[in-house]
Design a protein around this motif. Sequence first.
Motif, PDB file in Angstrom:
ATOM      1  N   ASP A 157      36.400  41.369  41.088  1.00 25.06           N
ATOM      2  CA  ASP A 157      37.440  40.402  40.734  1.00 25.06           C
ATOM      3  C   ASP A 157      38.341  40.917  39.619  1.00 25.06           C
ATOM      4  O   ASP A 157      39.460  40.419  39.432  1.00 25.06           O
ATOM      5  N   GLU A 158      37.863  41.881  38.860  1.00 26.28           N
ATOM      6  CA  GLU A 158      38.666  42.447  37.767  1.00 26.28           C
ATOM      7  C   GLU A 158      39.658  43.481  38.279  1.00 26.28           C
ATOM      8  O   GLU A 158      40.536  43.932  37.536  1.00 26.28           O
ATOM      9  N   VAL A 224      47.891  37.394  43.684  1.00 28.64           N
ATOM     10  CA  VAL A 224      48.466  37.825  42.404  1.00 28.64           C
ATOM     11  C   VAL A 224      47.949  39.204  42.015  1.00 28.64           C
ATOM     12  O   VAL A 224      48.718  40.101  41.656  1.00 28.64           O
ATOM     13  N   ARG A 225      46.640  39.414  42.096  1.00 28.09           N
ATOM     14  CA  ARG A 225      46.110  40.723  41.686  1.00 28.09           C
ATOM     15  C   ARG A 225      46.407  41.804  42.723  1.00 28.09           C
ATOM     16  O   ARG A 225      46.537  42.987  42.391  1.00 28.09           O
ATOM     17  N   TRP A 245      52.002  37.682  37.047  1.00 23.98           N
ATOM     18  CA  TRP A 245      51.396  39.010  37.038  1.00 23.98           C
ATOM     19  C   TRP A 245      49.873  38.990  36.953  1.00 23.98           C
ATOM     20  O   TRP A 245      49.217  39.931  37.403  1.00 23.98           O
ATOM     21  N   ALA A 246      49.318  37.943  36.358  1.00 26.06           N
ATOM     22  CA  ALA A 246      47.856  37.883  36.227  1.00 26.06           C
ATOM     23  C   ALA A 246      47.409  36.433  36.204  1.00 26.06           C
ATOM     24  O   ALA A 246      48.127  35.545  35.720  1.00 26.06           O
ATOM     25  N   SER A 247      46.224  36.189  36.750  1.00 24.46           N
ATOM     26  CA  SER A 247      45.670  34.835  36.786  1.00 24.46           C
ATOM     27  C   SER A 247      44.154  34.926  36.734  1.00 24.46           C
ATOM     28  O   SER A 247      43.584  36.018  36.821  1.00 24.46           O
ATOM     29  N   GLU A 248      43.510  33.782  36.603  1.00 22.80           N
ATOM     30  CA  GLU A 248      42.048  33.750  36.671  1.00 22.80           C
ATOM     31  C   GLU A 248      41.597  32.410  37.239  1.00 22.80           C
ATOM     32  O   GLU A 248      42.360  31.422  37.238  1.00 22.80           O
ATOM     33  N   LEU A 249      40.366  32.395  37.725  1.00 23.44           N
ATOM     34  CA  LEU A 249      39.785  31.178  38.267  1.00 23.44           C
ATOM     35  C   LEU A 249      38.883  30.551  37.213  1.00 23.44           C
ATOM     36  O   LEU A 249      38.080  31.247  36.586  1.00 23.44           O
ATOM     37  N   PRO A 250      38.999  29.230  36.982  1.00 26.25           N
ATOM     38  CA  PRO A 250      38.102  28.578  36.016  1.00 26.25           C
ATOM     39  C   PRO A 250      36.658  28.617  36.512  1.00 26.25           C
ATOM     40  O   PRO A 250      36.395  28.760  37.707  1.00 26.25           O
ATOM     41  N   VAL A 251      35.728  28.499  35.576  1.00 21.69           N
ATOM     42  CA  VAL A 251      34.311  28.555  35.930  1.00 21.69           C
ATOM     43  C   VAL A 251      33.965  27.448  36.915  1.00 21.69           C
ATOM     44  O   VAL A 251      33.283  27.662  37.917  1.00 21.69           O
TER      45      VAL A 251
END
Length: 322
Positions: A157-158, A224-225, A245-251
Motif C-alpha cells: 500500500d505504500e 491516486v497512487r 497526489w497522495a491519499s490514505e485510507l482511515p483505519v
Amino acid sequence: MRIVFMGTPEFSVPSLNVLIEEGYNVVAVVTQPDRPKGRKRVLTPPPVKVAAEAHGIPVFQPERLRKPEAVEVMREFAPDLIVTAAYGQILPKSVLDLPAHGCINVHASLLPKYRGGAPIHHSIMNGDPTTGVTIMYMEEGLDTGDMISKVELPISDEDSTGTMFDKLSIAGSELLRTTLPDLIAGRITAEPQNNEEATYSPNINRENELIDWTKSARGVFNQVRGLNPFPGAFTYFNGEVFKVWASELPVQNKQAGNANPGTVLHTDEQGIHVQTGDGVIILKQVQPAGKKAMEAAGLARGNQALLNAVFGASRLAEDEDK
C-alpha cells in the motif's frame, strides 16, 4: 557480439549500465529525440542518451524508426542482438529481422498480463498485490513474443507508480544480467505466452486521471497512487482542475451518513476527508489550479470554500476541458 541497446526513460538506464558493466560490446544506443520539458520548454535529452554519451557510445535518435532511412542506419550498426527497455516505439519487422540472435525486451509486467505501454500504472490502479519483469523475444505483435525469464515483486500500500518504477527498473536490469549469458550460449528455452490470459495496459489518458468518487475508497486510493508521480489524478474544485497526489485510507472506514460521493466531510491535521462510494478517503497531498503541490491539511486551514466542497461536481469545467 555486437549489441544495440534501445531505451528512453530513467527506467532503461540500469539495463544499459548492466551491459556496460558486464563488458558487452554495445555498438550503439537508440533512443527518442530530445524533447522540450518544463514550463520554459527547455530541450532536454532522454536519460538513456545522457548515460550512453557518458560512456562514449554512439547515439541514434530517429523521430520514426519505421522510416527507410532509419532502418538503414540500424542495418549499418550490424547488430547480433538488440536489447530494448521502454524504448517507446514499436519495432518494425525490418528491424526485428536484423540481428541473428533476435530482439529481446525488458518489460515491466508478468506477461501475458499487462501488455502495452503503461503496465506499472495499471497494476497499481487495479490493486494488484504483485507485479514483476518479463524478458521476452520481440515480434510484430504488441508484447506477444515468447518469454525468456521472469522475476516477481510485491506491491504494498505504500508503493506508487514512482516507487515501483524504480524497483522494477533495478529488478529488470539484474534479470538481464543473469539471463544474457544463457541466451548468448543458446541455453534458453523460451515459453510461448497464453494469449487467452493476456490483458492490456494502454497509455494513460485523461479519462484514467479523472477521479470517480462513486468508486470505493480503495479504488480511489489505488488510482491516486497509480498516477503518482505522473501524470496525477484530478478532480474539480470551484470549476477548476484540482490534482490529488497522495491519499490514505482511515483505519476504520465507514460510510458517513447520506453524504454524496465527493463531499468534503471535514478537515483536520490528517488532511481532507472525502466521501467515496463506500467510505471515506483522506487526501494528503493536493495541488489547486495554478499552485504548487502542497499538504492537504495546510490548504484546509481556514478554507471555508473547501469545507463546503463537493469534488467533481462542476460539469461546466468538464465540458470546457473536453
